[in-house]
Structure formats: structure tokens, C-alpha cells
Write an enzyme that holds these catalytic residues in place. Structure first.
Site, short mmCIF file in Angstrom:
data_model
loop_
_atom_site.label_atom_id
_atom_site.label_comp_id
_atom_site.label_asym_id
_atom_site.label_seq_id
_atom_site.Cartn_x
_atom_site.Cartn_y
_atom_site.Cartn_z
N ARG A 1 16.41 2.35 9.15
CA ARG A 1 16.00 3.43 8.24
C ARG A 1 14.47 3.55 8.25
O ARG A 1 13.77 2.59 7.98
CB ARG A 1 16.50 3.14 6.82
CG ARG A 1 18.02 2.98 6.71
CD ARG A 1 18.44 2.72 5.26
NE ARG A 1 19.86 2.41 5.13
CZ ARG A 1 20.82 3.31 4.92
NH1 ARG A 1 20.50 4.59 4.83
NH2 ARG A 1 22.09 2.94 4.80
N ALA B 1 14.61 3.55 -9.34
CA ALA B 1 15.07 2.32 -8.69
C ALA B 1 16.22 2.67 -7.76
O ALA B 1 17.18 3.33 -8.18
CB ALA B 1 15.50 1.28 -9.72
N ASN B 2 16.13 2.24 -6.50
CA ASN B 2 17.13 2.58 -5.49
C ASN B 2 17.85 1.34 -4.97
O ASN B 2 17.28 0.24 -4.97
CB ASN B 2 16.47 3.28 -4.29
CG ASN B 2 15.76 4.56 -4.68
OD1 ASN B 2 16.14 5.22 -5.64
ND2 ASN B 2 14.75 4.93 -3.92
N GLU C 1 12.29 -15.00 -10.67
CA GLU C 1 11.64 -13.79 -11.17
C GLU C 1 11.22 -12.99 -9.94
O GLU C 1 10.24 -13.32 -9.28
CB GLU C 1 10.43 -14.15 -12.02
CG GLU C 1 10.79 -14.93 -13.27
CD GLU C 1 9.59 -15.51 -14.00
OE1 GLU C 1 8.53 -15.67 -13.35
OE2 GLU C 1 9.70 -15.79 -15.20
N HIS D 1 9.49 6.16 6.87
CA HIS D 1 9.41 7.19 5.85
C HIS D 1 8.09 7.11 5.08
O HIS D 1 7.55 6.01 4.88
CB HIS D 1 10.57 7.05 4.85
CG HIS D 1 11.92 7.17 5.49
ND1 HIS D 1 13.04 6.55 4.99
CD2 HIS D 1 12.33 7.85 6.61
CE1 HIS D 1 14.09 6.85 5.75
NE2 HIS D 1 13.68 7.62 6.75
N TYR E 1 14.89 -1.29 -4.30
CA TYR E 1 13.44 -1.08 -4.39
C TYR E 1 13.08 -0.23 -5.60
O TYR E 1 13.78 0.68 -5.99
CB TYR E 1 12.87 -0.50 -3.10
CG TYR E 1 13.64 0.55 -2.35
CD1 TYR E 1 13.19 1.87 -2.29
CD2 TYR E 1 14.80 0.23 -1.65
CE1 TYR E 1 13.87 2.83 -1.57
CE2 TYR E 1 15.49 1.18 -0.93
CZ TYR E 1 15.02 2.49 -0.89
OH TYR E 1 15.71 3.43 -0.17
N GLU F 1 8.57 14.52 1.36
CA GLU F 1 8.84 13.28 2.10
C GLU F 1 9.06 13.58 3.58
O GLU F 1 9.68 14.59 3.94
CB GLU F 1 10.03 12.56 1.48
CG GLU F 1 9.79 12.28 0.00
CD GLU F 1 10.70 11.23 -0.58
OE1 GLU F 1 11.44 10.59 0.18
OE2 GLU F 1 10.64 11.04 -1.81
N HIS G 1 7.23 3.25 5.59
CA HIS G 1 8.17 2.17 5.32
C HIS G 1 9.42 2.34 6.16
O HIS G 1 9.95 3.44 6.33
CB HIS G 1 8.56 2.16 3.84
CG HIS G 1 9.53 1.10 3.48
ND1 HIS G 1 10.77 1.37 2.92
CD2 HIS G 1 9.47 -0.25 3.61
CE1 HIS G 1 11.41 0.22 2.70
NE2 HIS G 1 10.65 -0.77 3.12
N LYS H 1 6.24 1.36 -3.27
CA LYS H 1 7.57 0.73 -3.30
C LYS H 1 7.45 -0.79 -3.39
O LYS H 1 6.61 -1.39 -2.71
CB LYS H 1 8.35 1.09 -2.04
CG LYS H 1 8.63 2.57 -1.85
CD LYS H 1 9.33 2.84 -0.54
CE LYS H 1 9.58 4.33 -0.35
NZ LYS H 1 10.20 4.61 0.98
#
Length: 204
Positions: A59, A48-49, A28, A62, A132, A143, A119, A72
Site C-alpha cells: 500500500r 484513527a484507521n 504504552e 501515499h 494509525y 491525497e 508513506h 501519521k
């Protein structure tokens, strides 16, 4: 499921219990009741990405304007990444502090970052796949980014992949030209700690 608070207030590491047999593994990777008990608020799901990265892809860092910000819940379903959270909340007791969690397809940990935090992640293997859950949808005008190499933040990025080979860091143009923490602060881009606390408490 084991949930541990990280050094940066408002972030947690989640380690699921894995059940395996000859067929494979079941776990889970998110469960509402222990999450709410540990974090103190539910996870609102708006988007959801999924991101797939070659080894060495970096990356971030951010973050999003607060309100509404973007919380997130992140895990890596294939490969491995070093996932980093940075406190960008002006006035926070841990402002400028960072912490990290290794997310991979072995321990299958996750990390949760509440609103107002920065992040970033570095892929440690080709085709590393990160998924995520986000509390808000993508909003380009709200952003922003901080340089992942800001000396004041001082993130210790790995220089080798999970297999032990050297990796050359690969960044987008936007991330490679992002301002430093102090430049973003002086420009008024960073969220204020009190505004974040007020927004989160009002969203419960």
C-alpha cells in the site's frame, strides 16, 4: 519508550517498553509527553484507521497536500509489515530519501511521519493489521500517490514473508499506475519543504 529519529527528517521510530507476565503483555504504544519532547509538537488526532492485509499486499506511496497534510502515527498490532517513509518535500535536504521500520507484534514498534512525507507499507504475513492515528481526516481530492517501484526512490522491497515463503506483490490499481517522483514533481503535486515547515510551525 525509546524514540529515534530516522534518516528522513520529520520521521521517528518509537519502541515501547513491554511489561509481560503469565497473563500476557502490557505496553504504552503512544504517550504524549515523550512524544512531544522528541518530535517538538503534539499529535493532533482527527481520525484513527485500521488496515488488514494479506501477505504481499503493498500500500502506497501515499501523501496529502500541505496544508493541511496528514501526519501519521502507525503500528502493527498483528502480523508484520515493512513500513516505509519517503521524503517528498521539494527543497528538503533529504528529498527523495527513504527509510523503513519493521512493525510487528513482537517488538511492537511504531513509526511517526510528519506532514509532507510519503508513506507505504508491505505486509509480510497474512492478516497483518496496521492501526494509525492521523492528524487530519481522509480527503480524497487532496491525497495522491507515487509509484512504490520508482527507480529514483529505489525502495528495496522484501520478496519473502516473515515465515520465509516467497510473496507475490499485490497492489491496488491506483497504486500500480501512480506517477514517478519526477512526474509528480513536474505536475506540481508534491509539497514544498518551506510550505510544510511554515504550516507545522504555525500549527504548534
Amino acid at each position: 519508550m525509546d524514540i529515534r529519529q530516522l534518516k528522513v527528517a520529520g520521521s521517528w521510530e518509537i519502541t515501547p517498553k513491554q511489561l509481560g507476565d503469565t497473563r500476557g503483555v502490557f505496553l504504552e504504544w503512544f504517550k504524549e509527553s515523550p512524544f512531544v519532547e522528541a518530535v517538538g509538537q503534539p499529535l493532533r488526532l482527527a481520525q484513527a484507521n485500521c488496515s488488514v492485509s494479506a501477505a504481499g499486499v503493498l500500500r502506497g506511496i501515499h501523501f496529502a497536500d500541505v496544508p493541511p497534510g496528514q501526519a501519521k502515527y502507525v503500528t502493527c498490532i498483528r502480523g508484520a509489515v515493512l513500513d516505509v517513509v519517503v521524503d517528498l518535500r521539494v527543497g528538503s535536504p533529504t528529498f527523495g530519501l527513504w527509510d523503513s521500520v519493521l512493525l510487528d507484534d513482537v517488538d511492537r514498534r511504531a513509526i511517526y511521519l510528519s506532514e509532507g512525507l510519503g508513506h507505504a507499507f508491505l505486509s509480510l504475513e497474512d492478516d497483518s493489521s496496521v492501526v494509525y492515528l492521523c492528524s487530519e481526516g481522509y480527503s480524497p481530492g487532496s491525497e495522491h500517490g507515487i509509484s512504490p517501484f520508482d527507480l529514483e526512490v529505489g525502495i528495496d522491497w522484501p520478496t519473502v514473508s516473515r515465515s520465509g515463503t516467497r510473496v507475490d506483490l499485490i497492489l491496488s490499481e491506483k497504486d500500480s499506475t501512480a506517477p514517478s517522483l519526477m512526474e509528480a514533481k513536474e505536475a506540481g503535486l508534491l509539497p514544498r519543504y518551506e510550505d510544510v515547515r511554515e504550516w507545522i510551525s504555525g500549527s504548534d
